[in-house]
Design an enzyme around this catalytic site. Structure first.
Site, PDB file in Angstrom:
ATOM      1  N   GLU A  15       5.016   3.037 -11.029  1.00 49.69           N
ATOM      2  CA  GLU A  15       5.513   2.344  -9.836  1.00 49.69           C
ATOM      3  C   GLU A  15       6.627   1.351 -10.166  1.00 49.69           C
ATOM      4  O   GLU A  15       6.972   0.491  -9.355  1.00 49.69           O
ATOM      5  CB  GLU A  15       4.355   1.620  -9.154  1.00 49.69           C
ATOM      6  CG  GLU A  15       3.259   2.546  -8.670  1.00 49.69           C
ATOM      7  CD  GLU A  15       2.074   1.779  -8.121  1.00 49.69           C
ATOM      8  OE1 GLU A  15       2.076   1.486  -6.917  1.00 49.69           O
ATOM      9  OE2 GLU A  15       1.154   1.464  -8.894  1.00 49.69           O
ATOM     10  N   SER A 165      -0.313   3.422  -5.033  1.00 54.46           N
ATOM     11  CA  SER A 165       0.683   4.391  -4.552  1.00 54.46           C
ATOM     12  C   SER A 165       0.200   5.836  -4.630  1.00 54.46           C
ATOM     13  O   SER A 165       0.995   6.764  -4.681  1.00 54.46           O
ATOM     14  CB  SER A 165       1.999   4.236  -5.323  1.00 54.46           C
ATOM     15  OG  SER A 165       2.689   3.097  -4.879  1.00 54.46           O
ATOM     16  N   TYR A 235       6.941   7.893  -0.276  1.00 53.89           N
ATOM     17  CA  TYR A 235       8.286   7.531  -0.713  1.00 53.89           C
ATOM     18  C   TYR A 235       9.348   8.602  -0.466  1.00 53.89           C
ATOM     19  O   TYR A 235      10.460   8.479  -0.956  1.00 53.89           O
ATOM     20  CB  TYR A 235       8.258   7.141  -2.197  1.00 53.89           C
ATOM     21  CG  TYR A 235       7.336   5.973  -2.460  1.00 53.89           C
ATOM     22  CD1 TYR A 235       7.604   4.724  -1.920  1.00 53.89           C
ATOM     23  CD2 TYR A 235       6.168   6.117  -3.211  1.00 53.89           C
ATOM     24  CE1 TYR A 235       6.767   3.647  -2.121  1.00 53.89           C
ATOM     25  CE2 TYR A 235       5.317   5.048  -3.426  1.00 53.89           C
ATOM     26  CZ  TYR A 235       5.624   3.818  -2.881  1.00 53.89           C
ATOM     27  OH  TYR A 235       4.786   2.752  -3.087  1.00 53.89           O
ATOM     28  N   ARG A 274      -2.678  -6.190   1.719  1.00 49.93           N
ATOM     29  CA  ARG A 274      -2.668  -5.122   2.724  1.00 49.93           C
ATOM     30  C   ARG A 274      -3.973  -4.358   2.602  1.00 49.93           C
ATOM     31  O   ARG A 274      -4.386  -4.011   1.486  1.00 49.93           O
ATOM     32  CB  ARG A 274      -1.475  -4.193   2.489  1.00 49.93           C
ATOM     33  CG  ARG A 274      -1.039  -3.426   3.736  1.00 49.93           C
ATOM     34  CD  ARG A 274       0.020  -2.402   3.402  1.00 49.93           C
ATOM     35  NE  ARG A 274      -0.565  -1.303   2.637  1.00 49.93           N
ATOM     36  CZ  ARG A 274      -0.011  -0.796   1.530  1.00 49.93           C
ATOM     37  NH1 ARG A 274       1.107  -1.283   1.049  1.00 49.93           N
ATOM     38  NH2 ARG A 274      -0.614   0.203   0.893  1.00 49.93           N
ATOM     39  N   ASP A 276      -6.068  -0.971   3.762  1.00 51.99           N
ATOM     40  CA  ASP A 276      -5.940   0.375   4.310  1.00 51.99           C
ATOM     41  C   ASP A 276      -7.301   0.834   4.825  1.00 51.99           C
ATOM     42  O   ASP A 276      -8.334   0.603   4.180  1.00 51.99           O
ATOM     43  CB  ASP A 276      -5.441   1.347   3.238  1.00 51.99           C
ATOM     44  CG  ASP A 276      -4.067   0.950   2.696  1.00 51.99           C
ATOM     45  OD1 ASP A 276      -3.336   0.232   3.403  1.00 51.99           O
ATOM     46  OD2 ASP A 276      -3.737   1.352   1.568  1.00 51.99           O
ATOM     47  N   GLU A 290      -9.070   0.695   0.811  1.00 58.71           N
ATOM     48  CA  GLU A 290      -8.799  -0.165  -0.340  1.00 58.71           C
ATOM     49  C   GLU A 290      -8.039  -1.409   0.084  1.00 58.71           C
ATOM     50  O   GLU A 290      -7.513  -1.501   1.197  1.00 58.71           O
ATOM     51  CB  GLU A 290      -7.999   0.585  -1.414  1.00 58.71           C
ATOM     52  CG  GLU A 290      -6.601   0.984  -0.985  1.00 58.71           C
ATOM     53  CD  GLU A 290      -5.812   1.689  -2.081  1.00 58.71           C
ATOM     54  OE1 GLU A 290      -6.348   1.837  -3.194  1.00 58.71           O
ATOM     55  OE2 GLU A 290      -4.673   2.092  -1.817  1.00 58.71           O
ATOM     56  N   ASN A 292      -4.818  -3.767  -1.217  1.00 58.16           N
ATOM     57  CA  ASN A 292      -3.638  -3.810  -2.088  1.00 58.16           C
ATOM     58  C   ASN A 292      -3.171  -5.255  -2.156  1.00 58.16           C
ATOM     59  O   ASN A 292      -2.731  -5.820  -1.156  1.00 58.16           O
ATOM     60  CB  ASN A 292      -2.545  -2.906  -1.496  1.00 58.16           C
ATOM     61  CG  ASN A 292      -1.351  -2.738  -2.409  1.00 58.16           C
ATOM     62  OD1 ASN A 292      -0.958  -3.666  -3.103  1.00 58.16           O
ATOM     63  ND2 ASN A 292      -0.772  -1.556  -2.397  1.00 58.16           N
ATOM     64  N   GLY A 296       3.921  -3.260  -1.356  1.00 60.59           N
ATOM     65  CA  GLY A 296       5.352  -3.037  -1.443  1.00 60.59           C
ATOM     66  C   GLY A 296       6.141  -3.907  -0.481  1.00 60.59           C
ATOM     67  O   GLY A 296       5.693  -4.183   0.636  1.00 60.59           O
TER      68      GLY A 296
END
Length: 326
Positions: A15, A165, A235, A274, A276, A290, A292, A296
């Site tokens: 990453e 990611s 991405y 963040r 999810d 999860e 984070n 990003g």
């Protein structure tokens, strides 16, 4: 007087480029009248600042750089490294020892939340939160695919237990797909998570402590043309549609905000994270995926999208994170 900000980017994982893009956006967004930003690249063999006269190494003894004969001490470390060593507590422990404030969760929380299995255990029991049935496997042990198949219901997600990611992640529909999926995940980590697939709508939501108050950002719904939201889906332009704010009812938004606030508090999170999750098809059941802790921050990333959807200025958002930590 301007504060000196060390913006840490790079890291030791696949990453790396994602981190560089995040750092570039943060550097362009932070108010120039308040902060002097130095982007420091973190690699396994070298930490350095790319000055006008070439690379300048970071003195790790006191976390300083010397540019044109001037020794620069940093008022704050803005960590935007995805994966190790910026997301798993290593840099956080280093900065704790040097008493340098930073923008993320502390070393303990960072290390725990990097481990998906540990995180699921800690958030278990929060009212309204569900977790998918799963197994954790270690590379050093023998892996009997028949036992996995007998314990969990297909389809299954196989993913590194420590990682981000969606690198090394697979979705399998039968026993025949397990060996290759296990091999792929173990290539990224020595322990992996095998988890039952939860069918439903997938969302991601940012949450941060701003001006002393926990603030929940508008959720984003993730709709991908691929079978699941993997690295390519994240991405590659055009593969995934991200809807911010998500099409949710007022009741759903309130319930989700209560759940993620409890997750944030129970895990002792700091700064911005963040979360999810999936809303199970045909119900309002919230299934945790999860946390984070260094999400990003490129211009198109989810947190910047959500900050803008909330009517906030991104530069002011980052400033609030810095000033709150200092």
């Amino acid at each position: 007087m301007k504060k000196n900000i060390a913006l840490l980017a790079g890291g030791f994982t696949g990453e790396y480029e994602v981190s560089i893009n995040s750092a570039r956006n943060i550097a362009n967004t932070l108010p120039a009248e308040k902060y002097k930003v130095y982007t420091l690249l973190i690699k396994r063999d070298r930490w350095f600042y790319e000055s006008e006269n070439g690379p300048v190494d970071v003195d790790k003894n006191d976390f300083t750089i010397t540019v044109n004969g001037e020794k620069i001490k940093f008022d704050f470390a803005f960590i935007t490294i995805h994966g190790t060593p910026g997301e798993d507590g290593k840099l956080q422990g280093y900065f704790d020892m040097l008493r340098v404030p930073y923008n993320t969760c502390d070393a303990t929380t960072s290390a725990i939340t990097m481990n998906k299995a540990y995180t699921k255990t800690l958030v278990n029991g929060i009212h309204g939160l569900h977790t998918a049935h799963s197994m954790r496997l270690f590379e050093k042990d023998m892996h009997d695919v028949a036992i996995i198949a007998a314990t969990l219901k297909f389809p299954l997600f196989i993913k590194p237990n420590n990682g981000g990611s969606s690198v090394g992640m697979s979705k399998v529909y039968n026993v025949a797909g397990l060996p290759d999926a296990l091999k792929k995940a173990f290539h990224e980590d020595q322990q992996i998570l095998v988890e039952e697939f939860i069918k439903g709508r997938e969302f991601s939501i940012g949450i941060a402590r701003l001006h002393g108050k926990i603030t929940v950002l508008p959720a984003t719904e993730i709709i991908t043309s691929k079978d699941f939201f993997d690295y390519e889906a994240k991405y590659t332009a055009g593969v995934t549609e991200e809807i911010t704010p998500a099409d949710l009812t007022t009741e759903q938004n309130e319930r989700i905000a209560n759940i993620v606030t409890e997750v944030y508090s129970r895990l002792n999170c700091k700064g911005m994270v963040r979360i999810d999750f999936i809303l199970l098809e045909g119900s309002n059941d919230f299934y945790f995926i999860e946390v984070n802790t260094t999400p990003g921050q490129s211009a198109a990333s989810l947190i910047p999208q959500q900050v803008r959807a909330a009517g906030m200025d991104l530069g002011e958002f980052y400033s609030a994170l810095i000033e709150g930590a200092i």
